[in-house]
Design a protein around this motif. Structure first.
Motif, PDB file in Angstrom:
ATOM      1  N   VAL A  56       0.843  -1.202   0.000  1.00  0.00           N
ATOM      2  CA  VAL A  56       0.000   0.000   0.000  1.00  0.00           C
ATOM      3  C   VAL A  56       0.876   1.250   0.000  1.00  0.00           C
ATOM      4  O   VAL A  56       0.675   2.195  -0.767  1.00  0.00           O
ATOM      5  CB  VAL A  56      -0.943  -0.007   1.233  1.00  0.00           C
ATOM      6  CG1 VAL A  56      -1.657   1.322   1.395  1.00  0.00           C
ATOM      7  CG2 VAL A  56      -1.961  -1.143   1.120  1.00  0.00           C
ATOM      8  N   ILE A 123     -11.969   0.100   2.070  1.00  0.00           N
ATOM      9  CA  ILE A 123     -10.598  -0.247   2.469  1.00  0.00           C
ATOM     10  C   ILE A 123     -10.135  -1.489   1.714  1.00  0.00           C
ATOM     11  O   ILE A 123      -9.048  -1.511   1.132  1.00  0.00           O
ATOM     12  CB  ILE A 123     -10.497  -0.486   3.999  1.00  0.00           C
ATOM     13  CG1 ILE A 123     -10.807   0.813   4.757  1.00  0.00           C
ATOM     14  CG2 ILE A 123      -9.117  -1.020   4.372  1.00  0.00           C
ATOM     15  CD1 ILE A 123     -11.023   0.628   6.256  1.00  0.00           C
ATOM     16  N   SER A 124     -10.976  -2.517   1.670  1.00  0.00           N
ATOM     17  CA  SER A 124     -10.480  -3.748   1.038  1.00  0.00           C
ATOM     18  C   SER A 124     -10.336  -3.617  -0.469  1.00  0.00           C
ATOM     19  O   SER A 124      -9.524  -4.320  -1.074  1.00  0.00           O
ATOM     20  CB  SER A 124     -11.273  -4.986   1.458  1.00  0.00           C
ATOM     21  OG  SER A 124     -12.621  -4.710   1.581  1.00  0.00           O
ATOM     22  N   GLY A 126      -9.008  -1.084  -1.765  1.00  0.00           N
ATOM     23  CA  GLY A 126      -7.821  -0.244  -1.959  1.00  0.00           C
ATOM     24  C   GLY A 126      -8.154   1.177  -2.391  1.00  0.00           C
ATOM     25  O   GLY A 126      -7.306   1.892  -2.914  1.00  0.00           O
ATOM     26  N   ASP A 129      -5.884   4.392   1.475  1.00  0.00           N
ATOM     27  CA  ASP A 129      -4.686   3.711   1.988  1.00  0.00           C
ATOM     28  C   ASP A 129      -4.839   3.383   3.466  1.00  0.00           C
ATOM     29  O   ASP A 129      -4.332   2.389   3.949  1.00  0.00           O
ATOM     30  CB  ASP A 129      -3.453   4.575   1.738  1.00  0.00           C
ATOM     31  CG  ASP A 129      -3.196   4.732   0.239  1.00  0.00           C
ATOM     32  OD1 ASP A 129      -3.464   3.759  -0.506  1.00  0.00           O
ATOM     33  OD2 ASP A 129      -2.768   5.810  -0.206  1.00  0.00           O
ATOM     34  N   TYR A 130      -5.490   4.268   4.197  1.00  0.00           N
ATOM     35  CA  TYR A 130      -5.925   3.937   5.558  1.00  0.00           C
ATOM     36  C   TYR A 130      -7.127   4.798   5.903  1.00  0.00           C
ATOM     37  O   TYR A 130      -7.493   5.707   5.140  1.00  0.00           O
ATOM     38  CB  TYR A 130      -4.791   4.034   6.603  1.00  0.00           C
ATOM     39  CG  TYR A 130      -4.091   5.357   6.749  1.00  0.00           C
ATOM     40  CD1 TYR A 130      -4.522   6.306   7.677  1.00  0.00           C
ATOM     41  CD2 TYR A 130      -2.965   5.652   5.984  1.00  0.00           C
ATOM     42  CE1 TYR A 130      -3.857   7.506   7.820  1.00  0.00           C
ATOM     43  CE2 TYR A 130      -2.287   6.859   6.135  1.00  0.00           C
ATOM     44  CZ  TYR A 130      -2.745   7.780   7.054  1.00  0.00           C
ATOM     45  OH  TYR A 130      -2.092   8.975   7.190  1.00  0.00           O
ATOM     46  N   VAL A 145     -10.732  -6.094   7.595  1.00  0.00           N
ATOM     47  CA  VAL A 145      -9.720  -5.033   7.581  1.00  0.00           C
ATOM     48  C   VAL A 145      -8.735  -5.206   8.725  1.00  0.00           C
ATOM     49  O   VAL A 145      -9.009  -5.932   9.683  1.00  0.00           O
ATOM     50  CB  VAL A 145     -10.373  -3.614   7.692  1.00  0.00           C
ATOM     51  CG1 VAL A 145     -11.321  -3.333   6.551  1.00  0.00           C
ATOM     52  CG2 VAL A 145     -11.088  -3.435   9.018  1.00  0.00           C
ATOM     53  N   ASN A 255      -5.733  -2.114   4.963  1.00  0.00           N
ATOM     54  CA  ASN A 255      -5.737  -3.416   4.296  1.00  0.00           C
ATOM     55  C   ASN A 255      -5.415  -4.539   5.294  1.00  0.00           C
ATOM     56  O   ASN A 255      -4.451  -4.455   6.037  1.00  0.00           O
ATOM     57  CB  ASN A 255      -4.699  -3.390   3.162  1.00  0.00           C
ATOM     58  CG  ASN A 255      -4.683  -4.672   2.386  1.00  0.00           C
ATOM     59  OD1 ASN A 255      -4.278  -5.724   2.896  1.00  0.00           O
ATOM     60  ND2 ASN A 255      -5.137  -4.612   1.156  1.00  0.00           N
ATOM     61  N   LYS A 256      -6.228  -5.568   5.249  1.00  0.00           N
ATOM     62  CA  LYS A 256      -6.125  -6.645   6.229  1.00  0.00           C
ATOM     63  C   LYS A 256      -4.780  -7.380   6.168  1.00  0.00           C
ATOM     64  O   LYS A 256      -4.248  -7.823   7.184  1.00  0.00           O
ATOM     65  CB  LYS A 256      -7.264  -7.627   5.955  1.00  0.00           C
ATOM     66  CG  LYS A 256      -7.351  -8.811   6.848  1.00  0.00           C
ATOM     67  CD  LYS A 256      -8.638  -9.564   6.528  1.00  0.00           C
ATOM     68  CE  LYS A 256      -8.602 -10.984   7.018  1.00  0.00           C
ATOM     69  NZ  LYS A 256      -7.804 -11.864   6.168  1.00  0.00           N
ATOM     70  N   ASP A 257      -4.242  -7.502   4.967  1.00  0.00           N
ATOM     71  CA  ASP A 257      -3.055  -8.343   4.806  1.00  0.00           C
ATOM     72  C   ASP A 257      -1.738  -7.581   4.862  1.00  0.00           C
ATOM     73  O   ASP A 257      -0.670  -8.191   4.788  1.00  0.00           O
ATOM     74  CB  ASP A 257      -3.146  -9.106   3.474  1.00  0.00           C
ATOM     75  CG  ASP A 257      -4.422  -9.928   3.421  1.00  0.00           C
ATOM     76  OD1 ASP A 257      -4.723 -10.583   4.439  1.00  0.00           O
ATOM     77  OD2 ASP A 257      -5.131  -9.884   2.388  1.00  0.00           O
ATOM     78  N   ASP A 258      -1.787  -6.260   4.946  1.00  0.00           N
ATOM     79  CA  ASP A 258      -0.550  -5.471   4.926  1.00  0.00           C
ATOM     80  C   ASP A 258      -0.046  -5.263   6.361  1.00  0.00           C
ATOM     81  O   ASP A 258      -0.189  -4.196   6.953  1.00  0.00           O
ATOM     82  CB  ASP A 258      -0.809  -4.118   4.236  1.00  0.00           C
ATOM     83  CG  ASP A 258       0.477  -3.450   3.784  1.00  0.00           C
ATOM     84  OD1 ASP A 258       1.522  -3.721   4.407  1.00  0.00           O
ATOM     85  OD2 ASP A 258       0.428  -2.658   2.826  1.00  0.00           O
TER      86      ASP A 258
END
Ligand code: GLU
Length: 303
Positions: A56, A123-124, A126, A129-130, A145, A255-258
């Motif tokens: 991100v 958010i998911s 994209g 960014d936050y 998220v 983002n949940k995975d970042d």
């Protein structure tokens, strides 16, 4: 304007809403205090050469701007002045502190107004960014998220008309019309059978407040921090009951995975709590609407 009613009498309320809008109602802005109070603007040292292995952030660095989702209708928290189109409030300051530690100055932030009901999808996908906007951290949302925080803990409370002495707390809502926001945690709570409330849901808090002033609903429920801002704007017409009945720990959503971004934002929050930027911003914004300053517990949780 979208308005949904959970009870059968929805059509009546909608008809009333249309009438009130046509007549101007009680809720016009004349006589209101400046929305959001005096504007506090903190300045934060921008970090240089930030190297973070976050997808991100890499994208944002390339674009030389960071996109932050916020609220626009919450005085003292996240408020967009219609005249200047500038955003101000406590959450906006949190957003700026985080951006500074990620290497972005205030004028590299693109604020986007995102209402409660579309936060997770925005958010998911994209599209931001936050996100910093009175966003309660909970397990359900964590499935979609990531969260850094909590940087503040609010509680659901009730906003009523000043002269209404009947509503003394959440247990006095049987048969009362209560407005709240689609996709918010206080709405989920107030819909529980035990309160016996007749709930109305809309997309924006400012619409609930309008309905309250125009006597189409008896109360608005959401976080006390938000309600105090509205009461501070119209002290002769509105009051907050002052009996919080949930805990709403606020987090920065992303983002949940970042995980790298999540850790960087957690660190940024801790940094600005420690150097007192946080307290100064609080006192210059939320503190002015009557919310007491409480230092957040650090270190913040990591996962
Ligand atoms: N903090 C609550 C939530 O995240 C209510 C405020 C809001 O809708 O932003 O659902």
């Amino acid at each position: 304007m979208r308005m949904r009613k959970t009870a059968a009498a929805g059509a009546v309320v909608l008809a009333l809403a249309a009438t009130a809008t046509a007549c101007g109602g009680e809720s016009g802005t004349a006589g209101d205090k400046p929305a959001g109070g005096e504007v506090y603007k903190g300045s934060y040292t921008v970090a240089k050469d930030v190297k973070v292995n976050s997808p991100v952030l890499k994208k944002a660095q390339k674009a030389k701007k960071i996109v932050v989702g916020v609220k626009a209708d919450q005085p003292f928290l996240g408020f967009k002045d219609p005249a200047t189109t500038k955003y101000s409030g406590f959450d906006i300051e949190i957003a700026k502190m985080v951006a500074a530690d990620l290497g972005f100055s205030e004028n590299q932030i693109e604020f986007k107004t995102i209402d409660s009901n579309v936060r997770e999808t925005t958010i998911s996908k994209g599209q931001v960014d936050y996100y910093v906007g009175t966003y309660t951290i909970n397990e359900e949302r964590k499935k979609q998220v990531g969260f850094a925080g909590p940087y503040y803990t609010a509680g659901a409370d009730l906003l009523v008309r000043k002269d209404d002495k009947a509503i003394t707390g959440p247990d006095a809502l049987k048969g009362k019309k209560v407005c709240s926001i689609t996709g918010s945690t206080p709405l989920q709570e107030i819909k529980k059978k035990r309160y016996g409330a007749d709930t109305t849901e809309v997309g924006k808090y400012s619409d609930c407040v309008k309905y309250l002033l125009d006597k189409q609903v008896d109360a608005v429920t959401t976080d006390d921090a938000i309600l105090k801002g509205y009461a501070a704007q119209r002290p002769s017409k509105l009051r907050v009951v002052g009996k919080p009945f949930t805990k709403e720990p606020y987090g920065v959503g992303m983002n949940k995975d970042d995980k790298t971004l999540r850790d960087a934002i957690t660190k940024a929050l801790e940094h600005h709590i420690a150097n007192k930027d946080y307290q100064k911003a609080y006192e210059g914004t939320l503190g002015k609407s009557g919310s007491k300053y409480v230092a957040p517990e650090t270190p913040l949780p990591r996962y």
